[in-house]
Design a protein around this motif. Structure first.
Motif, PDB file in Angstrom:
ATOM      1  N   SER A 192       0.824  -1.208   0.000  1.00 21.13           N
ATOM      2  CA  SER A 192       0.000   0.000   0.000  1.00 21.13           C
ATOM      3  C   SER A 192       0.859   1.260   0.000  1.00 21.13           C
ATOM      4  O   SER A 192       0.522   2.257  -0.647  1.00 21.13           O
ATOM      5  N   HIS A 193       1.984   1.222   0.695  1.00 16.65           N
ATOM      6  CA  HIS A 193       2.893   2.370   0.689  1.00 16.65           C
ATOM      7  C   HIS A 193       3.547   2.538  -0.688  1.00 16.65           C
ATOM      8  O   HIS A 193       3.794   3.665  -1.128  1.00 16.65           O
ATOM      9  N   ILE A 194       3.824   1.428  -1.342  1.00 17.01           N
ATOM     10  CA  ILE A 194       4.402   1.499  -2.690  1.00 17.01           C
ATOM     11  C   ILE A 194       3.392   2.105  -3.662  1.00 17.01           C
ATOM     12  O   ILE A 194       3.742   2.944  -4.502  1.00 17.01           O
ATOM     13  N   CYS A 195       2.133   1.712  -3.551  1.00 22.08           N
ATOM     14  CA  CYS A 195       1.096   2.287  -4.408  1.00 22.08           C
ATOM     15  C   CYS A 195       0.999   3.795  -4.209  1.00 22.08           C
ATOM     16  O   CYS A 195       0.908   4.557  -5.182  1.00 22.08           O
ATOM     17  N   GLN A 196       1.018   4.237  -2.967  1.00 20.86           N
ATOM     18  CA  GLN A 196       0.934   5.669  -2.679  1.00 20.86           C
ATOM     19  C   GLN A 196       2.133   6.418  -3.248  1.00 20.86           C
ATOM     20  O   GLN A 196       1.984   7.498  -3.839  1.00 20.86           O
TER      21      GLN A 196
ATOM     22  N   ARG B 108      20.567   4.399   1.786  1.00 22.37           N
ATOM     23  CA  ARG B 108      21.333   5.372   0.996  1.00 22.37           C
ATOM     24  C   ARG B 108      20.507   5.892  -0.181  1.00 22.37           C
ATOM     25  O   ARG B 108      20.429   7.098  -0.407  1.00 22.37           O
ATOM     26  N   TYR B 109      19.872   4.986  -0.920  1.00 21.92           N
ATOM     27  CA  TYR B 109      19.094   5.409  -2.080  1.00 21.92           C
ATOM     28  C   TYR B 109      17.858   6.208  -1.679  1.00 21.92           C
ATOM     29  O   TYR B 109      17.397   7.070  -2.432  1.00 21.92           O
ATOM     30  N   SER B 110      17.295   5.922  -0.515  1.00 25.44           N
ATOM     31  CA  SER B 110      16.089   6.643  -0.085  1.00 25.44           C
ATOM     32  C   SER B 110      16.385   8.093   0.239  1.00 25.44           C
ATOM     33  O   SER B 110      15.487   8.941   0.255  1.00 25.44           O
ATOM     34  N   GLN B 111      17.655   8.410   0.506  1.00 26.04           N
ATOM     35  CA  GLN B 111      18.035   9.789   0.832  1.00 26.04           C
ATOM     36  C   GLN B 111      18.328  10.627  -0.406  1.00 26.04           C
ATOM     37  O   GLN B 111      18.437  11.841  -0.324  1.00 26.04           O
ATOM     38  N   HIS B 112      18.454   9.949  -1.569  1.00 28.29           N
ATOM     39  CA  HIS B 112      18.686  10.676  -2.806  1.00 28.29           C
ATOM     40  C   HIS B 112      17.397  11.289  -3.301  1.00 28.29           C
ATOM     41  O   HIS B 112      16.334  10.668  -3.225  1.00 28.29           O
TER      42      HIS B 112
ATOM     43  N   TYR C 105       9.483  -1.112   9.508  1.00 28.05           N
ATOM     44  CA  TYR C 105       8.572  -0.503  10.484  1.00 28.05           C
ATOM     45  C   TYR C 105       7.772   0.641   9.861  1.00 28.05           C
ATOM     46  O   TYR C 105       8.099   1.173   8.807  1.00 28.05           O
ATOM     47  N   GLY C 106       6.718   1.011  10.548  1.00 26.36           N
ATOM     48  CA  GLY C 106       5.804   2.062  10.116  1.00 26.36           C
ATOM     49  C   GLY C 106       4.471   1.790  10.789  1.00 26.36           C
ATOM     50  O   GLY C 106       4.350   0.853  11.575  1.00 26.36           O
ATOM     51  N   THR C 107       3.488   2.596  10.492  1.00 22.43           N
ATOM     52  CA  THR C 107       2.170   2.382  11.090  1.00 22.43           C
ATOM     53  C   THR C 107       1.425   1.316  10.295  1.00 22.43           C
ATOM     54  O   THR C 107       1.092   1.504   9.141  1.00 22.43           O
ATOM     55  N   ARG C 108       1.193   0.212  10.940  1.00 22.49           N
ATOM     56  CA  ARG C 108       0.516  -0.923  10.276  1.00 22.49           C
ATOM     57  C   ARG C 108      -0.927  -1.002  10.753  1.00 22.49           C
ATOM     58  O   ARG C 108      -1.198  -0.886  11.964  1.00 22.49           O
ATOM     59  N   ARG C 109      -1.826  -1.182   9.809  1.00 22.01           N
ATOM     60  CA  ARG C 109      -3.246  -1.301  10.150  1.00 22.01           C
ATOM     61  C   ARG C 109      -3.654  -2.758  10.246  1.00 22.01           C
ATOM     62  O   ARG C 109      -3.362  -3.543   9.365  1.00 22.01           O
ATOM     63  N   VAL C 110      -4.330  -3.086  11.317  1.00 20.08           N
ATOM     64  CA  VAL C 110      -4.921  -4.409  11.489  1.00 20.08           C
ATOM     65  C   VAL C 110      -6.389  -4.188  11.806  1.00 20.08           C
ATOM     66  O   VAL C 110      -6.763  -3.848  12.932  1.00 20.08           O
ATOM     67  N   GLY C 111      -7.237  -4.346  10.785  1.00 23.77           N
ATOM     68  CA  GLY C 111      -8.643  -4.013  10.949  1.00 23.77           C
ATOM     69  C   GLY C 111      -8.795  -2.507  11.131  1.00 23.77           C
ATOM     70  O   GLY C 111      -8.305  -1.713  10.336  1.00 23.77           O
ATOM     71  N   SER C 112      -9.430  -2.112  12.212  1.00 21.04           N
ATOM     72  CA  SER C 112      -9.602  -0.690  12.504  1.00 21.04           C
ATOM     73  C   SER C 112      -8.491  -0.151  13.401  1.00 21.04           C
ATOM     74  O   SER C 112      -8.449   1.045  13.698  1.00 21.04           O
TER      75      SER C 112
ATOM     76  N   THR D 296       8.415   3.726   4.350  1.00 19.83           N
ATOM     77  CA  THR D 296       8.414   4.758   3.313  1.00 19.83           C
ATOM     78  C   THR D 296       9.724   4.757   2.528  1.00 19.83           C
ATOM     79  O   THR D 296       9.738   5.059   1.331  1.00 19.83           O
ATOM     80  N   ALA D 297      10.822   4.404   3.191  1.00 19.85           N
ATOM     81  CA  ALA D 297      12.116   4.318   2.499  1.00 19.85           C
ATOM     82  C   ALA D 297      12.106   3.151   1.515  1.00 19.85           C
ATOM     83  O   ALA D 297      12.587   3.274   0.377  1.00 19.85           O
ATOM     84  N   VAL D 298      11.549   2.017   1.933  1.00 17.62           N
ATOM     85  CA  VAL D 298      11.455   0.855   1.053  1.00 17.62           C
ATOM     86  C   VAL D 298      10.595   1.184  -0.163  1.00 17.62           C
ATOM     87  O   VAL D 298      10.953   0.868  -1.307  1.00 17.62           O
ATOM     88  N   ALA D 299       9.470   1.837   0.075  1.00 13.93           N
ATOM     89  CA  ALA D 299       8.566   2.191  -1.026  1.00 13.93           C
ATOM     90  C   ALA D 299       9.234   3.152  -1.997  1.00 13.93           C
ATOM     91  O   ALA D 299       9.117   3.000  -3.223  1.00 13.93           O
TER      92      ALA D 299
END
Length: 287
Positions: free
Chosen positions: A70-74, A280-284, A207-214, A253-256
């Protein structure tokens, strides 16, 4: 005599024509007499022709309704890409506005016929498919499913394929044997089929904010401090068996960001990118 007069008239017409089209940088007409500047002449505006823009890259995210997907889609939508997702459940259960801009496909990676349509017009694929369970199940989900996707994308003429794999964790590899064997089998297939356009990302704990149901689970509360601490323990990572346990976590977000960049940037280097490379690449800055 008549011929001479004719040539003189022709020469004067040529001079008059050249004078009319000779202009200064500010758009005024220059006179040939004593360098006087005449009044500006009107220039008719050229007709504007609307040319079609080059086609937008179309990205297919396998598992786009999951935590990483979902983060990649965004991220892809933010980059102006046309985004589609394929998963067993189809449309995401998220009610965020961005989800309305994704084309959701339901399909099974073990049955290519059920999702061939999802590959139509796709220029790049990012796979986030994976799972845990018995060793046989983990090999099937992490390995076989992704191998099927890689082969189908290759046969369809997809240019680039990015696979979200996993970092080695030493002793953990033996405990989750099916998981890691499946991941490595998929990696081998990818590097074979996409030798110039295949990218493998090997993050550790994401890591990040993960949703499980509500519910929203703020994994960053644990992951962010550990990432900071493990930046200074990189030497420990080289210790056999237990060293990989010091692999720093990485923000989703860095992975995405890196996954999308690897999917659309033709000069992004193919091959394996470890967690330090992801950081490293996420900082470029993206182009």
């Amino acid at each position: 005599m008549t011929a001479v007069v004719s040539r003189l008239i022709h020469s004067r017409k040529s001079i008059s024509w050249l004078t009319a089209i000779t202009t200064s940088k500010n758009g005024r007409r220059l006179s040939t007499d004593s360098n006087k500047v005449d009044e500006p002449f009107e220039v008719e505006e050229a007709e504007t022709i609307d040319e079609p823009r080059p086609p937008t890259d179309k990205l297919l995210v396998l598992g786009g309704n999951g935590f990483v997907g979902s983060h990649i889609c965004q991220e892809a939508l933010d980059r102006g890409l046309s985004v589609a997702s394929l998963s067993r459940s189809g449309r995401s259960s998220l009610h965020d506005s961005w989800a309305n801009n994704v084309t959701w496909h339901q399909g099974n990676l073990f049955s290519t016929d059920s999702w061939k349509e999802a590959l139509s017009g796709v220029t790049a694929v990012i796979s986030c498919v994976g799972g845990f369970g018995s060793n046989s199940y983990m090999y099937k989900i992490n390995g076989t499913a992704n191998i099927n996707a890689i082969r189908a994308a290759s046969e369809q003429g997809v240019k680039r394929f990015v696979y979200i794999s996993a970092a080695d964790f030493g002793v953990v590899n033996y405990i989750l044997r099916g998981y890691y064997e499946g991941k490595r089998a998929a990696e081998t297939e990818l590097l074979t089929r996409f030798s110039y356009g295949g990218v493998i990302l090997r993050p550790g704990f994401i890591y990040g904010t993960r949703r499980v149901g509500s519910m929203k689970i703020p994994l960053g509360v644990i992951g962010s401090p550990l990432e900071m601490v493990f930046q200074y323990t990189r030497a420990l990572n080289q210790i056999p068996l237990v060293g990989p346990l010091f692999t720093p976590p990485v923000n989703v977000t860095a992975v995405a960001k890196v996954a999308v960049r690897a999917a659309i940037d033709p000069v992004f280097p193919p091959g394996i990118i470890d967690v330090y490379g992801i950081q490293r690449y996420s900082q470029h800055k993206s182009k």
